[in-house]
Design a protein around this motif. Structure first.
Motif, PDB file in Angstrom:
ATOM      1  N   LEU A  84      32.264  44.946  38.754  1.00  0.00           N
ATOM      2  CA  LEU A  84      33.160  43.794  38.847  1.00  0.00           C
ATOM      3  C   LEU A  84      34.390  44.161  39.662  1.00  0.00           C
ATOM      4  O   LEU A  84      34.755  45.326  39.781  1.00  0.00           O
ATOM      5  N   GLU A 119      36.075  37.783  36.407  1.00  0.00           N
ATOM      6  CA  GLU A 119      34.613  37.784  36.409  1.00  0.00           C
ATOM      7  C   GLU A 119      34.025  38.139  35.044  1.00  0.00           C
ATOM      8  O   GLU A 119      32.843  37.902  34.806  1.00  0.00           O
ATOM      9  N   GLU A 137      30.448  36.643  33.274  1.00  0.00           N
ATOM     10  CA  GLU A 137      29.300  37.530  33.060  1.00  0.00           C
ATOM     11  C   GLU A 137      28.816  37.478  31.622  1.00  0.00           C
ATOM     12  O   GLU A 137      27.612  37.469  31.363  1.00  0.00           O
TER      13      GLU A 137
END
Length: 368
Positions: A79, A84, A88
């Motif tokens: 990442l 993010e 995820e």
């Protein structure tokens, strides 16, 4: 004694002639021992993790390599920012994110201490605690190797953050698993004996000569259990929210839709078993031994699927409860929308259509 031997021979011939029973008696124990032997383990291996390495120095890269080289973790993604991480986890692909702050190696060399953060998906608290302990053990081993012969030892502080279930309540994984088992048990086992029961009590002949089409007969058999399952779904959700205090973070409408879809899939499976068997005992045995136990073992509810050998991981894909369990955890605990779980929904819908068409075809064959 001769009469006794004759009866024994007769029973042996009866078993040999009944190929279906012989298959169940010989193959089912082998299948069960393999499934139980590989699935019943407390270890968590091959857990997919992501890494947010803001330092990218020699120490962080070496530590990531050691974690990835272990049997317990597989680094699937690197990442670039904190933004993010949530996305995820909502995909339900990774179990943990390992975060290295900036200047990780410099902090160790100049201040003799640094920090690492574990961000873990705690929707399954047992798995979360286990993988945290595994990661901490690897980092402690790395720290001990670095401290060999040093007067002022290095210290790596580990910070834990549990997403979705910070209190590590077991009910967060218990409720989705119970929903899968209850719906599978009621729908599959009870519908599996419906058509067989009609054959045994002699009312099937009346149904065969009636003008009702096979599709309507099968649907009529399934409707009462569908209504009963809807009642069970509502009662489980009410108890989970008001008694077990498990929140429904996603859309209730989406959760009910997915539950009804799984119910229809289980009903179609039960009807297929019912049309393919000749006695209630056989239908119930196949439902319990052939479907219910693999559902417990291979759905991911009790034991992580990634721990199992590759053949069992592939076999788990044909278990409807696996996909439903993923859907319920994602919608109920993580609060995701339809566009995150559309693949699992498509798999359940395809299974339902396939099993229903196969049930109708099997029923037609018995009408001839």
């Amino acid at each position: 004694m001769k009469q006794f031997s004759s009866f024994v021979k007769k029973e042996v011939y009866h078993i040999i002639r009944d190929r279906r029973t012989l298959f169940i008696l010989l193959v089912m124990p082998i299948a069960q021992i393999i499934i139980f032997g590989f699935a019943l383990t407390n270890e968590v291996k091959n857990s997919a993790i992501a890494v947010l390495d803001q330092s990218k120095d020699a120490a962080s890269i070496e530590l990531i390599s050691q974690i990835d080289a272990s049997d317990y973790f597989t680094v699937q993604k690197q990442l670039s920012s904190y933004k993010e991480i949530e996305a995820e986890f909502r995909k339900s692909k990774i179990k943990m994110v390992l975060v290295f702050p900036q200047r990780f190696s410099e902090d160790l060399r100049h201040f003799n201490k640094a920090q690492v953060q574990f961000i873990t998906d705690a929707s399954d608290p047992n798995v979360a605690s286990t993988i945290n302990s595994y990661a901490a053990s690897i980092i402690r081993d790395y720290q001990n190797r670095m401290n060999d012969g040093l007067q002022l030892p290095y210290t790596i502080k580990m910070e834990y953050r549990m997403l979705y279930n910070p209190q590590l309540k077991g009910a967060y994984s218990f409720v989705p698993g119970v929903m899968s088992m209850v719906l599978m048990l009621i729908c599959t086992m009870m519908t599996a004996i419906t058509i067989v029961k009609e054959k045994e009590i002699g009312t099937m002949e009346v149904m065969l000569v009636s003008p009702v089409r096979p599709l309507k007969i099968i649907i009529a058999k399934a409707v009462p259990y569908l209504l009963l399952s809807v009642v069970n779904i509502c009662s489980i959700l009410l108890l989970s929210v008001f008694v077990l205090h498990v929140p429904i973070n996603g859309s209730i409408t989406l959760l009910l839709f997915e539950s009804i879809l799984f119910t229809l899939t289980s009903l179609a499976l039960g009807l297929l078993i019912s049309t393919a068997t000749d006695s209630q005992q056989t239908a119930m045995f196949i439902s319990l031994t052939g479907m219910f136990l693999p559902t417990i073992m291979l759905s991911g509810f009790m034991f992580p699927i990634e721990n199992m050998p590759l053949p069992l991981q592939i076999l788990s894909n044909i278990v409807p409860a696996k996909w439903y369990y993923i859907i319920v955890k994602s919608v109920m605990i993580k609060g995701v929308g339809f566009f995150v779980i559309w693949k699992e929904t498509l798999v359940l819908a395809a299974m339902m259509m396939f099993l229903l068409i196969l049930s109708i075809k099997k029923f037609k064959i018995r009408l001839v």
